[in-house]
Design a protein around this motif. Sequence first.
Motif, short mmCIF file in Angstrom:
data_model
loop_
_atom_site.label_atom_id
_atom_site.label_comp_id
_atom_site.label_asym_id
_atom_site.label_seq_id
_atom_site.Cartn_x
_atom_site.Cartn_y
_atom_site.Cartn_z
N LEU A 112 0.84 -1.20 0.00
CA LEU A 112 0.00 0.00 0.00
C LEU A 112 0.87 1.25 0.00
CD1 LEU A 112 -2.77 -0.99 2.58
CD2 LEU A 112 -3.06 -0.70 0.12
N ARG A 113 1.96 1.18 0.73
CA ARG A 113 2.84 2.35 0.81
C ARG A 113 3.49 2.63 -0.55
NH1 ARG A 113 7.85 3.38 4.56
NH2 ARG A 113 7.36 1.30 5.28
N PHE A 114 3.97 1.58 -1.20
CA PHE A 114 4.59 1.74 -2.52
C PHE A 114 3.59 2.32 -3.51
CE2 PHE A 114 7.76 0.80 -5.69
CZ PHE A 114 7.05 0.50 -6.85
N ALA A 115 2.34 1.86 -3.41
CA ALA A 115 1.30 2.31 -4.34
C ALA A 115 0.73 3.66 -3.93
CB ALA A 115 0.17 1.27 -4.39
N GLU A 116 1.24 4.21 -2.85
CA GLU A 116 0.76 5.50 -2.31
C GLU A 116 -0.75 5.45 -2.08
OE1 GLU A 116 2.84 8.93 -4.41
OE2 GLU A 116 3.68 7.14 -5.37
N LYS A 117 -1.20 4.32 -1.50
CA LYS A 117 -2.63 4.14 -1.29
C LYS A 117 -2.94 4.04 0.19
CE LYS A 117 -6.53 3.78 -3.34
NZ LYS A 117 -7.05 4.81 -4.25
N LYS A 118 -2.01 4.54 1.01
CA LYS A 118 -2.19 4.42 2.46
C LYS A 118 -2.60 5.76 3.01
CE LYS A 118 1.23 2.49 5.41
NZ LYS A 118 1.15 1.47 6.45
N PRO A 119 -3.67 5.91 3.79
CA PRO A 119 -4.62 4.84 4.08
C PRO A 119 -5.69 4.75 3.00
CG PRO A 119 -5.22 6.81 5.29
CD PRO A 119 -4.02 7.17 4.45
N ILE A 120 -6.26 3.59 2.85
CA ILE A 120 -7.41 3.46 1.94
C ILE A 120 -8.58 4.11 2.65
CG2 ILE A 120 -8.96 1.87 0.77
CD1 ILE A 120 -6.89 -0.27 1.14
N GLY A 121 -9.36 4.91 1.95
CA GLY A 121 -10.50 5.56 2.59
C GLY A 121 -11.54 4.54 3.02
N GLU A 122 -12.30 4.92 4.05
CA GLU A 122 -13.39 4.08 4.53
C GLU A 122 -14.40 3.82 3.41
OE1 GLU A 122 -13.89 3.73 8.17
OE2 GLU A 122 -15.66 2.47 7.97
N ASP A 123 -14.84 2.57 3.33
CA ASP A 123 -15.87 2.20 2.35
C ASP A 123 -15.44 2.31 0.90
OD1 ASP A 123 -18.44 3.61 4.47
OD2 ASP A 123 -17.61 1.59 4.40
N LYS A 124 -14.14 2.44 0.65
CA LYS A 124 -13.69 2.41 -0.73
C LYS A 124 -13.89 0.99 -1.25
CE LYS A 124 -12.06 6.54 -1.54
NZ LYS A 124 -12.94 7.45 -2.26
N LYS A 125 -14.18 0.86 -2.55
CA LYS A 125 -14.45 -0.46 -3.12
C LYS A 125 -13.17 -1.09 -3.64
CE LYS A 125 -18.59 0.52 -5.48
NZ LYS A 125 -19.68 0.07 -6.33
N VAL A 126 -12.91 -2.30 -3.15
CA VAL A 126 -11.69 -3.01 -3.51
C VAL A 126 -12.06 -4.33 -4.19
CG1 VAL A 126 -9.60 -4.11 -2.60
CG2 VAL A 126 -10.49 -2.04 -1.51
N VAL A 127 -11.37 -4.69 -5.25
CA VAL A 127 -11.51 -6.04 -5.80
C VAL A 127 -10.21 -6.79 -5.54
CG1 VAL A 127 -10.81 -5.41 -8.18
CG2 VAL A 127 -12.14 -7.47 -7.78
N ASP A 128 -10.34 -7.98 -5.00
CA ASP A 128 -9.20 -8.83 -4.65
C ASP A 128 -9.18 -9.95 -5.69
OD1 ASP A 128 -8.26 -10.45 -1.47
OD2 ASP A 128 -7.28 -10.41 -3.44
N VAL A 129 -8.28 -9.82 -6.65
CA VAL A 129 -8.26 -10.73 -7.80
C VAL A 129 -7.37 -11.93 -7.50
CG1 VAL A 129 -7.74 -10.90 -10.26
CG2 VAL A 129 -8.63 -8.76 -9.33
N GLY A 130 -7.99 -13.09 -7.35
CA GLY A 130 -7.23 -14.27 -6.91
C GLY A 130 -7.06 -14.14 -5.41
N CYS A 131 -8.17 -14.21 -4.69
CA CYS A 131 -8.23 -13.77 -3.29
C CYS A 131 -7.81 -14.84 -2.28
CB CYS A 131 -9.62 -13.29 -2.94
SG CYS A 131 -10.87 -14.57 -3.19
N GLY A 132 -7.60 -16.07 -2.71
CA GLY A 132 -7.27 -17.12 -1.74
C GLY A 132 -8.40 -17.27 -0.73
N ILE A 133 -8.05 -17.37 0.54
CA ILE A 133 -9.09 -17.44 1.56
C ILE A 133 -9.37 -16.06 2.13
CG2 ILE A 133 -8.88 -19.88 2.12
CD1 ILE A 133 -7.09 -19.12 4.46
N GLY A 134 -9.06 -15.06 1.32
CA GLY A 134 -9.51 -13.70 1.64
C GLY A 134 -8.65 -12.94 2.63
N GLY A 135 -7.44 -13.39 2.86
CA GLY A 135 -6.57 -12.73 3.83
C GLY A 135 -6.43 -11.24 3.59
N SER A 136 -6.07 -10.88 2.36
CA SER A 136 -5.87 -9.45 2.05
C SER A 136 -7.16 -8.67 2.23
CB SER A 136 -5.40 -9.27 0.61
OG SER A 136 -4.12 -9.83 0.43
N SER A 137 -8.25 -9.19 1.65
CA SER A 137 -9.54 -8.49 1.73
C SER A 137 -9.95 -8.27 3.17
CB SER A 137 -10.64 -9.30 1.03
OG SER A 137 -10.46 -9.28 -0.35
N ARG A 138 -9.85 -9.31 3.96
CA ARG A 138 -10.30 -9.19 5.36
C ARG A 138 -9.40 -8.22 6.12
NH1 ARG A 138 -9.43 -13.67 7.52
NH2 ARG A 138 -8.84 -14.98 5.76
N TYR A 139 -8.14 -8.21 5.80
CA TYR A 139 -7.23 -7.25 6.45
C TYR A 139 -7.60 -5.83 6.06
CZ TYR A 139 -3.01 -4.84 7.91
OH TYR A 139 -2.12 -3.96 8.51
#
Lengths: 344, 122
Positions: A112-139
């Motif tokens: 997130l820091r490299f992408a200059e996306k920190k912090p992500i705003g509240e309620d922003k819509k994220v798509v987790d492509v190839g999400c596994g068991i959702g670790g990233s999304s849930r975090y």
Amino acid sequence: MSSTGLNYVSPAAAATVFPHRSCLGLARANIVVGAARSRTKRAFELRAVAETTGMEAVELKKGIAEFYDESSEVWEDLWGDHMHHGFYDPKADDVSVSDHRAAQIRMIEEVLRFAEKKPIGEDKKVVDVGCGIGGSSRYLASKYGANCRGITLSPVQAQRANALAAAQGLANKASFQVADALAQPFPDGQFDLVWSMESGEHMPDKAKFVDELVRVAAPGATIIIVTWCHRDLDASEPSLKPDEKKLLDKICNAFYLPAWCSTADYLKLLESYSLEDIKADDWSKYVAPFWPAVIRSALTFKGLFSLFRTGTKTIKGALAMPLMIQGFKKDLIKFSIITCRKPE
Amino acid sequence: MRLLTHNMLSSNIKGVTNGFPLRIEAEKVVEKQVDLNIDFLKNMFAKIEWRALVSAARTMGYSELPEEVEPSKLDSEEFLQKFHHALLELHLEEGALVCPETGRRFPVSKGIPNMLLHEDEV
């Protein structure tokens, strides 16, 4: 052997204990390629369906789904709910298991820091492509209040991801579907953040993969791809050297990966769209302790026991882990981060 | 599958011009209680397709949502409760999502939609 019938054996001893099969983990695996390659080798054509070491795209998708259906539980048992590399201090020497889970969280934050996306705003819509068991999304949902949709080819993973989200009180912030990253089930421009954490390596058509990432990104959205690539080719090189290709083929077969591309290939694809701030970095040195750590945990009592309870796909995957270390050491395999932004 | 998710899914079958919204075939609908979060609802209101939510909720057996919403409604507790209920508390456990143009059914099983396209649909 102990009275339970199961005992930890050191890798060296394993060859004597199990003389009829390769030592689990450290011997060179003798992986047989199922179907013979019909095409002659040629330079990687970005717009054609990539060579898949004998597997057609349909077979590959099925293989990926089954691989993760089968091995998800073992991985989760040993490593928790993030199915990606940890981010380590390059000088770090002796990393313990608890460090690894923290390193996996750190990876998300560093991305997130490299992408200059920190912090992500509240309620922003994220798509987790190839999400596994959702670790990233849930975090991201839990820490930043983001609203995440994850897609995976594996029904078992989607089920587990939704169950974990519900258990963590995040079910209204993170939901998971079975879908194909090459045909994402969303209308255009839906998401403020398009997140692909170590799933790009499974995509047989990198051009279509990137096309879909760009399509579902909203104006002003950030696109993040963290993936394994092979080294960039010199201007004079039409393709990788034969021994390099051989190593990658073995890994492909075990992990259900289509042909690899380089970071430069991804950049070339992204540059064909009007995207801003396209940048990439090689993070191989930050993930170096990861594969040795995974192997060590696989070789523990708990790891071996879990592995024996799974099927051949997981075991094949486990046997290929030393090949990843080889690949990194030869500077052939790179752990890359690539980010960009869609114009407003 | 909640209707919040349904509101973000579309059919991208080759040749389809408008695959949104997907029609719902509801075989099993379950209600699961979720705590009300007013800020979340107000944020989400701007981002969802209202008409799609209203008709989807109806197929799931909930007809309390108004067709039109004036901005002042967002301060009404009564409205927010209904919005909250439709968006987050109704679950499609078994059924299908249907492409509005081709009629192709995407099965929903154990609450999870399977949106994988067949080879000839890509």
